[in-house]
Scaffold this active site. Sequence first.
Site, PDB file in Angstrom:
ATOM      1  N   SER A   9       6.430  -4.982  -1.017  1.00 31.61           N
ATOM      2  CA  SER A   9       6.968  -3.678  -1.372  1.00 31.61           C
ATOM      3  C   SER A   9       6.650  -2.724  -0.230  1.00 31.61           C
ATOM      4  O   SER A   9       6.812  -3.091   0.934  1.00 31.61           O
ATOM      5  CB  SER A   9       6.375  -3.213  -2.701  1.00 31.61           C
ATOM      6  OG  SER A   9       7.039  -2.063  -3.171  1.00 31.61           O
ATOM      7  N   HIS A  36      11.072  -4.801  -3.201  1.00 36.20           N
ATOM      8  CA  HIS A  36      11.470  -3.734  -4.116  1.00 36.20           C
ATOM      9  C   HIS A  36      12.489  -2.873  -3.382  1.00 36.20           C
ATOM     10  O   HIS A  36      12.230  -2.412  -2.279  1.00 36.20           O
ATOM     11  CB  HIS A  36      10.256  -2.897  -4.526  1.00 36.20           C
ATOM     12  CG  HIS A  36       9.301  -3.657  -5.383  1.00 36.20           C
ATOM     13  ND1 HIS A  36       7.999  -3.274  -5.546  1.00 36.20           N
ATOM     14  CD2 HIS A  36       9.446  -4.776  -6.127  1.00 36.20           C
ATOM     15  CE1 HIS A  36       7.392  -4.117  -6.364  1.00 36.20           C
ATOM     16  NE2 HIS A  36       8.255  -5.036  -6.716  1.00 36.20           N
ATOM     17  N   ASP A 129       2.798  -5.663  -8.972  1.00 35.49           N
ATOM     18  CA  ASP A 129       3.836  -6.692  -9.065  1.00 35.49           C
ATOM     19  C   ASP A 129       3.521  -7.847  -8.116  1.00 35.49           C
ATOM     20  O   ASP A 129       3.180  -7.642  -6.954  1.00 35.49           O
ATOM     21  CB  ASP A 129       5.206  -6.096  -8.728  1.00 35.49           C
ATOM     22  CG  ASP A 129       6.353  -7.029  -9.075  1.00 35.49           C
ATOM     23  OD1 ASP A 129       6.178  -7.902  -9.943  1.00 35.49           O
ATOM     24  OD2 ASP A 129       7.435  -6.873  -8.485  1.00 35.49           O
TER      25      ASP A 129
END
Length: 187
Positions: A9, A36, A129
């Site tokens: 990310s 992401h 995540d």
Amino acid sequence: MEMIIIGGSAGSFSIILSILKGLDKKIQTPIVVILHRLKNADSSLEKHLQLHSHYKVKEAEDKEVVKKGFLYTVPANYHLLLEENRRFSLDTSELINYSRPSIDVTFESFSTVLKEKCSGILLSGSNHDGARGLKLIAENGGKSIVQDCNEAEFDVMPKAAIQIYEHHKVLTLNNIIKNLNKESYGH
């Protein structure tokens, strides 16, 4: 290993480019990159990755068969799953860790199908995540690598992975590249 899955990310894009530049040209193991992305992200991601890779780079498509020599990106606003027949499946179920695509969803799906033939790499990011999914990859006998927290631009994601499972390999960028090149991928 049958597949390399790289999740990241915030702060991970330049690391991914460096990994791709450093990969041995003989390596043809399929790679999936989960980043992401904004819902309406443009397609320049694939163009940038192609400039730094010997792989053919493309966005994963629903029901597409995974092939050697390809690097697949996950489309914005979809989760990417792997079916038993080695075909991709795109999913629009709820956000996980505020994200779709979710790194956890992809890591878990691919690990369930590939078991020990799955290699997961979790890079810089600012939420949790990927931590749970990377743990599952390790528990299923796959290879699990976390970017060194001292090197990560945003260390929340790597720290989360290490906190829930301490047996991941924690490596700097250079050692991630060396590790991938040393493995006998892409026979």
